[in-house]
Design an enzyme around this catalytic site. Structure first.
Site: not given
Ligand SMILES: NC(=O)c1ccc[n+]([C@@H]2O[C@H](COP(=O)([O-])OP(=O)(O)OC[C@H]3O[C@@H](n4cnc5c(N)ncnc54)[C@H](OP(=O)(O)O)[C@@H]3O)[C@@H](O)[C@H]2O)c1
Length: 254
Positions: A67, A162, A166
Site C-alpha cells: 500500500d 492530480y 503529474k
Molecule cells: N487512465 C488514464 O486515462 C490515464 C491517463 C494518463 C495517465 N494515467 C496514469 O496511468 C497510471 C495508471 O493509471 P490507471 O488508469 O491504470 O489507474 P487504475 O486503473 O486506477 O489503476 C491504478 C493502479 O494503482 C494501484 N494503486 C492505487 N493506489 C495504490 C496504493 N495506495 N498502493 C499501491 N498501489 C495502488 C492500483 O492497485 P490496487 O487497487 O491493487 O492497490 C492499480 O493497480 C497512473 O499513473 C495514472 O496517473 C492514466
C-alpha cells in the site's frame, strides 16, 4: 521467440500499480519480452490473477503486496521485497501506481485527500527511486520509467491536485535523468492522454469533449501506452534520457 531473443531477458522489473488498469498491460508487455516482473498493488486477488495470466503466457512474474499510501516504510519495504522476490537487483522500475481523482473544486479538497494523493503519486515514486536508483547506479545499468500524464503538462479547472502530482513526476524525471544518467541509469516518462481502462469509464463525461478534439479522435489502449513504456525501458532507447513521451492521440500537439 526464445527468451534469449527478447529485449528484457535476464532483467528484473518492478511495476507499481500492476493489479489493474495500465499497469497490467505494462507488466504483461515487459514479461512478454522476457523480463521477470514483480506485480504490485494492494489487491492480492487481482495481483495473483495478473501473475497467473503472465505465467500462462510463458512469462515469469510474482506478486508483492504494497500500500503505497501507507508512508515511507511501505515504499522502502516494497523496494526490498521486490528485489528479494525477483532474486536480485531490480533493473527496471516503472512508477505507475497513482490515485486518480474526479475533478473537484480546489476549495472542496480536504487536507487528507491532498496528503493521500501526494503520498501515492509523488512520495512513493520518490522513495522507491531513492532506494532502487542508487542500486541500479551501483550495478552500472538500469531504467526507470515514470508514468506522468498529459494533465501534468496542462491546467484544468478542478484538477489542480492530480495534475499537480503529474507535473511533479515530469519534473522528477528530468532531475533523475541528470542525477542517475552518468552511472548508466536512464530515467524517462510516458505522458498518456486518456486510456481505455475500466476506471476511465468513471470519467466518460469529462473525456468525451476532449476526444472529439484529438487528432486521433480516440483514447489510447493500455497496450499502446505499455508499448511506449517498454520501448523506453529497453536498449532500443539506449541514448534517451529525461524524455517525456506523449502517448495521447496528439493532445499535447493541439
Ligand atoms: N487512465 C488514464 O486515462 C490515464 C491517463 C494518463 C495517465 N494515467 C496514469 O496511468 C497510471 C495508471 O493509471 P490507471 O488508469 O491504470 O489507474 P487504475 O486503473 O486506477 O489503476 C491504478 C493502479 O494503482 C494501484 N494503486 C492505487 N493506489 C495504490 C496504493 N495506495 N498502493 C499501491 N498501489 C495502488 C492500483 O492497485 P490496487 O487497487 O491493487 O492497490 C492499480 O493497480 C497512473 O499513473 C495514472 O496517473 C492514466
Amino acid at each position: 521467440m526464445s527468451p534469449k531473443d527478447t529485449r528484457f531477458a535476464g532483467r528484473r522489473a518492478l511495476v507499481t500499480g500492476s493489479t489493474g488498469g495500465l499497469g497490467v498491460a505494462i507488466a504483461k508487455a515487459l514479461a512478454a519480452d522476457g523480463a521477470f516482473v514483480v506485480v504490485s498493488g494492494r489487491d492480492i486477488t487481482r495481483g495473483a490473477a495478473v501473475v497467473t495470466d503472465i505465467r500462462s503466457a510463458g512469462g515469469q512474474a510474482t506478486f508483492v503486496a504494497a500500500d503505497l499510501g501507507a508512508g515511507a516504510d511501505a515504499a522502502i519495504r516494497l523496494a526490498d521485497a521486490a528485489a528479494g522476490a525477483a532474486g536480485g537487483n531490480i533493473d527496471i522500475l516503472v512508477n505507475n501506481a497513482a490515485t486518480l481523482l474526479m475533478p473537484t473544486p480546489t476549495a472542496d479538497i480536504s487536507e487528507q485527500e491532498l496528503r493521500d494523493t501526494f503520498s501515492v503519486n509523488v512520495f512513493a515514486p520518490f522513495l522507491l527511486t531513492g532506494v532502487l536508483g542508487p542500486r541500479m547506479a551501483e550495478q552500472g545499468h538500469g531504467a526507470i520509467v515514470n508514468i506522468g500524464s498529459i494533465t501534468g503538462l496542462r491546467g484544468a479547472s478542478g484538477s489542480a491536485v492530480y495534475n499537480g502530482t503529474k507535473a511533479v513526476i515530469h519534473s522528477f524525471t528530468t532531475s533523475w535523468a541528470d542525477e542517475y544518467g552518468p552511472a548508466g541509469v536512464r530515467v524517462n516518462a510516458v505522458a498518456p492522454g486518456p486510456i481505455g481502462t475500466e476506471r476511465q469509464a468513471e470519467f466518460a463525461d469529462h473525456i468525451a469533449p476532449v476526444l472529439s478534439r484529438l487528432p486521433s479522435r480516440r483514447m489510447s489502449t493500455p497496450e499502446e501506452v505499455a508499448a511506449a513504456v517498454a520501448f523506453l525501458a529497453s536498449d532500443d532507447a539506449a541514448n534517451i534520457h529525461g524524455a517525456i513521451l506523449s502517448v495521447d492521440g496528439g493532445w499535447a500537439a493541439t
